[in-house]
Design an enzyme around this catalytic site. Sequence first.
Site, short mmCIF file in Angstrom:
data_model
loop_
_atom_site.label_atom_id
_atom_site.label_comp_id
_atom_site.label_asym_id
_atom_site.label_seq_id
_atom_site.Cartn_x
_atom_site.Cartn_y
_atom_site.Cartn_z
N ARG A 162 0.82 -1.09 0.08
CA ARG A 162 -0.04 0.04 -0.06
C ARG A 162 0.91 1.24 -0.06
O ARG A 162 0.50 2.08 0.74
CB ARG A 162 -0.73 -0.03 1.11
CG ARG A 162 -1.83 -1.21 1.47
CD ARG A 162 -2.85 -1.30 0.49
NE ARG A 162 -3.80 -2.19 0.35
CZ ARG A 162 -3.78 -3.45 -0.08
NH1 ARG A 162 -2.68 -3.63 -0.94
NH2 ARG A 162 -4.58 -4.49 0.39
N TYR A 193 -6.56 -16.91 -2.52
CA TYR A 193 -7.12 -16.16 -1.49
C TYR A 193 -8.80 -16.70 -1.57
O TYR A 193 -9.31 -16.95 -2.63
CB TYR A 193 -7.17 -14.75 -1.66
CG TYR A 193 -6.08 -14.11 -1.26
CD1 TYR A 193 -4.78 -14.16 -1.41
CD2 TYR A 193 -6.57 -12.66 -0.12
CE1 TYR A 193 -3.92 -13.47 -0.76
CE2 TYR A 193 -5.52 -12.12 0.18
CZ TYR A 193 -4.12 -12.13 -0.12
OH TYR A 193 -3.21 -11.45 0.48
N SER A 232 -10.88 -0.71 3.40
CA SER A 232 -9.94 -0.92 4.57
C SER A 232 -9.46 0.41 4.96
O SER A 232 -8.89 1.22 4.25
CB SER A 232 -8.77 -1.70 4.35
OG SER A 232 -9.30 -3.04 3.36
N GLU A 328 -4.85 3.33 6.46
CA GLU A 328 -4.61 3.18 5.15
C GLU A 328 -5.06 4.41 4.35
O GLU A 328 -4.50 5.01 3.46
CB GLU A 328 -4.99 1.86 4.60
CG GLU A 328 -4.91 1.93 3.02
CD GLU A 328 -5.36 0.45 2.79
OE1 GLU A 328 -5.13 -0.71 3.37
OE2 GLU A 328 -6.18 0.52 1.62
P1 NAP Z 1 -9.76 -11.53 4.11
O1 NAP Z 1 -10.02 -12.59 3.26
O2 NAP Z 1 -10.94 -11.45 5.34
O3 NAP Z 1 -8.43 -11.60 4.73
C1 NAP Z 1 -8.07 -10.75 5.73
C2 NAP Z 1 -6.47 -10.26 5.35
O4 NAP Z 1 -5.73 -11.51 5.73
C3 NAP Z 1 -6.64 -9.62 4.01
O5 NAP Z 1 -6.57 -8.26 4.34
C4 NAP Z 1 -5.26 -10.10 3.41
O6 NAP Z 1 -4.14 -9.29 3.51
C5 NAP Z 1 -4.67 -11.36 4.47
N1 NAP Z 1 -4.83 -12.61 3.74
C6 NAP Z 1 -6.06 -13.27 3.43
N2 NAP Z 1 -5.59 -14.52 2.86
C7 NAP Z 1 -4.34 -14.34 2.36
C8 NAP Z 1 -3.39 -15.03 1.82
N3 NAP Z 1 -3.74 -16.37 1.20
N4 NAP Z 1 -2.18 -14.65 1.52
C9 NAP Z 1 -1.69 -13.74 2.18
N5 NAP Z 1 -2.59 -12.80 3.18
C10 NAP Z 1 -3.85 -13.12 3.02
O7 NAP Z 1 -9.72 -10.13 3.51
P2 NAP Z 1 -10.97 -9.07 2.96
O8 NAP Z 1 -11.16 -8.01 3.87
O9 NAP Z 1 -12.22 -10.03 2.51
O10 NAP Z 1 -10.16 -8.67 1.52
C11 NAP Z 1 -9.81 -9.48 0.49
C12 NAP Z 1 -9.00 -8.74 -0.54
O11 NAP Z 1 -9.33 -7.56 -0.75
C13 NAP Z 1 -7.64 -8.47 0.38
O12 NAP Z 1 -6.46 -9.00 -0.40
C14 NAP Z 1 -7.89 -7.18 0.75
O13 NAP Z 1 -6.57 -6.54 0.88
C15 NAP Z 1 -8.53 -6.67 -0.28
N6 NAP Z 1 -9.27 -5.42 0.00
C16 NAP Z 1 -8.65 -4.18 -0.03
C17 NAP Z 1 -9.59 -3.22 0.50
C18 NAP Z 1 -8.73 -1.80 0.44
O14 NAP Z 1 -9.44 -0.62 0.63
N7 NAP Z 1 -7.38 -1.63 0.68
C19 NAP Z 1 -10.77 -3.27 0.79
C20 NAP Z 1 -11.09 -4.44 0.62
C21 NAP Z 1 -10.61 -5.54 0.21
P3 NAP Z 1 -3.83 -8.24 2.35
O15 NAP Z 1 -4.99 -7.24 2.54
O16 NAP Z 1 -2.29 -7.88 2.30
O17 NAP Z 1 -4.13 -9.19 0.82
#
Ligand code: NAP
Length: 345
Positions: A162, A193, A232, A328
């Site tokens: 980020r 994922y 996020s 963030e």
């Molecule tokens: P999630 O599946 O509930 O997982 C929670 C966190 O764990 C994620 O933020 C992700 O980190 C990490 N994670 C999960 N599986 C992983 C793997 N196989 N390897 C490495 N790290 C893992 O997450 P979620 O909130 O539903 O979001 C899913 C994805 O969408 C994530 O990649 C998240 O970053 C992205 N997202 C980003 C935003 C934003 O505003 N930046 C908003 C919504 C979703 P990472 O965030 O580092 O991937």
Amino acid sequence: MMMDGMSVKQLNTFAIDTTAQQIAIAHNEDELMAAWQAAKACLQPILLLGGGSNVLFLDRFAGTVLLNRIAGIEIHEDNHAWHLHVGAGEEWHNLVCFALEQGMPGLENLALIPGRVGSAPIQNIGAYGVEVETVCEYVDLINMNDGKKTRLSKDRCCFGYRDSIFKHHYRDGYAIVAVGFLLAKKWQPVLTYGDLKRLDCDTVTPRQVFDTVCTMRREKLPDPTITGNAGSFFKNPVVNADTAADILRHHPQAPHYPQPDGQIKLAAGWLIDQCHLKGYRHGGAAVHEKQALVLINQGNATGADIVALARHIRQCVAEKFAVWLEPEVRFIGTKGEVDAVGVIS
Ligand code: NAP
């Protein structure tokens, strides 16, 4: 086109109802430069915005909000890849859909991310195992003080989690006008994922990845056109191995992801959830019921409501886990960006 004393409610996905002194819209580089010079001539602060999907307005903005709406997608191809040159003002999700429909996969994990293309490299947007840095070839930016245009190849963008050079060295006085993407013709699906893990890597299509990502996002994340939010709110904390081991001793089920440098990434949403804060409210702000990492505007939240809620969350997580979360989302004060950690400390 210039308008005076306008509401910025429609210009930030948090839907914070405050104002800017002026709003200018630029459809090309000349308009961007002209609006910049005009604001400078009035000694006004300038806030460059794409989709406004990663900002929190703390107060009225006493300057010009300059909307980058430079459009256009050009495609070149060679034997190995498609090269897309995309105007900074294009909607990110539209680009993902366009590339998919043209049979140029590679962006599908990044479907439904709100915002515009020019903002994507600034925070190196990422989702479901893919980050912009994996598909970015270059970024074109203009020094707004002298009009000089520079092309930074991907390796000069200093992409991190980020993070990028555009949050640091090129933060003030520069505008991203286009981004180049390189989409390899030899498509390699990223299925690490969530529900993507259930797909068969030998038979999966880009459309299936796209659909799965869209379904996961729609199930868990609030649609910003309906409920104000900026995705996020906090970054996932990356801690040293000792801190992680300490947390895991007390909470063996804590999600944790080892990083190449030996540090451990923790899931900020999980930490917040463990503090039983899902649905917790402060004024018009609340923690989203389905994803604790997302703070929402219930309709009439002020920037101060969101800040107070964020401060409370940060305190609760620190008391329980000795980990200090960092936003963030970028905080915008009366005269421009302010230090978000400082505001919620
Ligand atoms: P999630 O599946 O509930 O997982 C929670 C966190 O764990 C994620 O933020 C992700 O980190 C990490 N994670 C999960 N599986 C992983 C793997 N196989 N390897 C490495 N790290 C893992 O997450 P979620 O909130 O539903 O979001 C899913 C994805 O969408 C994530 O990649 C998240 O970053 C992205 N997202 C980003 C935003 C934003 O505003 N930046 C908003 C919504 C979703 P990472 O965030 O580092 O991937």
